[in-house]
Design a protein around this motif. Structure first.
Motif, mmCIF file in Angstrom:
data_model
loop_
_atom_site.group_PDB
_atom_site.id
_atom_site.type_symbol
_atom_site.label_atom_id
_atom_site.label_comp_id
_atom_site.label_asym_id
_atom_site.label_seq_id
_atom_site.Cartn_x
_atom_site.Cartn_y
_atom_site.Cartn_z
ATOM 1 N N THR A 111 -5.681 -3.043 1.760
ATOM 2 C CA THR A 111 -5.284 -4.390 1.971
ATOM 3 C C THR A 111 -6.282 -5.468 2.044
ATOM 4 O OG1 THR A 111 -3.589 -3.298 3.628
ATOM 5 C CG2 THR A 111 -4.037 -5.731 3.744
ATOM 6 N N ALA A 116 -2.864 -1.425 8.489
ATOM 7 C CA ALA A 116 -2.707 -2.658 7.322
ATOM 8 C C ALA A 116 -2.337 -3.758 8.011
ATOM 9 C CB ALA A 116 -1.661 -2.111 6.292
ATOM 10 N N ALA A 148 -5.086 2.556 4.049
ATOM 11 C CA ALA A 148 -4.362 1.439 3.852
ATOM 12 C C ALA A 148 -5.010 0.113 4.218
ATOM 13 C CB ALA A 148 -3.073 1.756 4.533
ATOM 14 N N ALA A 149 -5.447 0.081 5.376
ATOM 15 C CA ALA A 149 -6.414 -1.025 5.862
ATOM 16 C C ALA A 149 -7.441 -1.371 4.931
ATOM 17 C CB ALA A 149 -6.846 -0.790 7.157
ATOM 18 N N ALA A 177 0.882 -1.193 -0.006
ATOM 19 C CA ALA A 177 0.118 -0.031 -0.086
ATOM 20 C C ALA A 177 0.911 1.260 -0.008
ATOM 21 C CB ALA A 177 -0.969 0.050 1.219
#
Length: 423
Positions: free
Chosen positions: A280, A330, A276-277, A266
């Motif tokens: 992911t 993430a 980002a999470a 990311a």
């Protein structure tokens, strides 16, 4: 050791040491490595991909440092103690914008990395030595020849060693044979960056990636124009890794050849920190919906210490963990996905709709498969409409046995899709 076809895909991370980055080989500290591996294992991952620095391990063509090889073996043993398997990249080569080549290949000793007989002998001896040193370790998965070593063969590298596709294939087969000599029957393969799939006239081809070695490795980076063109939250960004997995199968002779999503991450600012999470979760879910996926190995384990200079900005924050080994959003997201997959994963159904890629088997003009290209955009339009597209070469679209082996029952061409959308 790799996994059976009915097992859930593997989940791992590319190991970037929290102290000293890959320069840690100069001051190898096994206790620091153990602490890093503890933080990786705590995420529920099952393997790491590790990177010896070639010039440090083989500073002279006929000197492979025994102490360096012992340190690599110690890292592999420490990983085993934590339930982690290890894949080893050999010819480093290229990492995070930096090139690491031994002096015996450069300047006054400049020789082509892929064709010079003495260089090839030295490379083969090195790969054979690393593989043989680890062959008795049950948690040693196998060798990857090097990290995106194809980038040395052509543009945009500032000083490439030019070769032809035939020379690239010869180099790959000789180096993989050296790995096999050192550790027979392991998971030995090679890895190219996405020029192999997207860059016209690149000497490392889709056919090389999909037919040579134990599996196909794909490296998915949305800073390649995908995020810039389509936007952070687009289907094209969230499905980019899955697209590369499926695109690779178009060139594979084995309809069920394993594909390893060997790098995906990311990168900020293309993926903002607060996204980002979700990136992911989306990326991993899409990849897990691809049949024949061997595994997913995230880039990377720990952030690069900002005390180190001259990295591209995005490289500093790619870790699942901070420098003090704390999980980032993430990292927590991947840990949750992994935990769920261990108990709920179901083998994905075949992708029955296939996008036809009208390119020759040994393709040189392949930019239509990259961001903005006709084949790329057709795949993403199908995905946006809820389809689960596969990809098939036009030469195989008329082969009933090939289509049946992959479970393909419907063929779609880019021009047909454009017509249907406009109508």
């Amino acid at each position: 050791m790799t996994h059976s076809p009915s097992a859930a895909p593997r989940f791992g991370v590319n190991y970037t040491p929290s102290e000293g980055w890959f320069h840690h080989w100069l001051d190898f500290d096994l206790d620091a490595v153990r602490a890093d591996l503890d933080s990786i294992a705590a995420l529920g991952l099952d393997h790491v991909r590790v990177f010896p620095l070639w010039p440090l391990f083989q500073p002279n063509r006929t000197l492979i440092r025994p102490r360096a090889v012992e340190q690599l073996a110690a890292l592999v043993d420490a990983a085993a103690e934590r339930g982690l398997d290890v894949a080893v990249d050999g010819l480093q080569g290229h990492l995070s914008s930096f090139d690491f080549l031994p002096a015996w290949t450069q300047t006054w000793h400049r020789r082509n990395l892929f064709t010079d007989p003495d260089v090839l002998d030295g490379q083969a001896a090195y790969l054979r030595t690393l593989a043989a040193a680890l062959d008795d370790r049950p948690n040693f998965l196998g060798m990857t020849l090097g990290n995106e070593i194809d980038q040395f063969s052509g543009d945009p590298h500032p000083d490439p060693d030019r070769i032809t596709p035939d020379q690239a294939a010869h180099w790959l087969r000789r180096m993989l044979a050296a790995c096999e000599d050192g550790a027979p029957g392991r998971f030995h393969l090679h890895a190219a960056y996405d020029a192999a799939w997207y860059l016209d006239d690149h000497p490392f081809t889709p056919g090389h990636a999909a037919r040579i070695g134990a599996a196909t490795a794909v490296h998915s980076w949305v800073f390649n124009g995908t995020a810039q063109r389509y936007g952070t939250d687009s289907v094209a960004v969230g499905r980019h890794a899955a697209y590369l997995v499926e695109l690779s199968k178009a060139w594979a002779d084995d309809p069920h050849r394993p594909v390893w999503l060997q790098e995906v991450g990311a990168p900020a600012p293309h993926i903002p920190a607060d996204r980002a999470a979700e990136f992911t979760r989306t990326t991993v879910a899409a990849a897990l919906d691809c049949p024949d996926l061997w595994g997913i190995t995230w880039w990377c384990s720990h952030d690069v210490d900002r005390a180190l200079a001259d990295f591209p900005e995005l490289e500093y924050s790619l870790g699942l963990l901070t420098n003090d080994r704390k999980p980032k959003p993430a990292g927590r997201a991947l840990a949750d996905v992994v935990a769920a997959a261990r108990t709920t994963w179901v083998r994905p159904a075949p992708r029955s709709t296939a996008l036809v890629v009208d390119l020759p088997e040994e393709v040189t003009a392949r930019s239509s498969c990259g961001p903005g290209g006709a084949h790329y955009e057709a795949f993403m339009r199908l995905a946006a409409d809820g389809a689960r597209p596969a990809v098939v070469l036009a030469a195989r679209a008329a082969d009933p046995a090939h289509l049946a082996a992959r479970g393909i029952t419907e063929l779609v061409r880019p021009e047909d899709l454009r017509a249907s959308l406009s109508g």
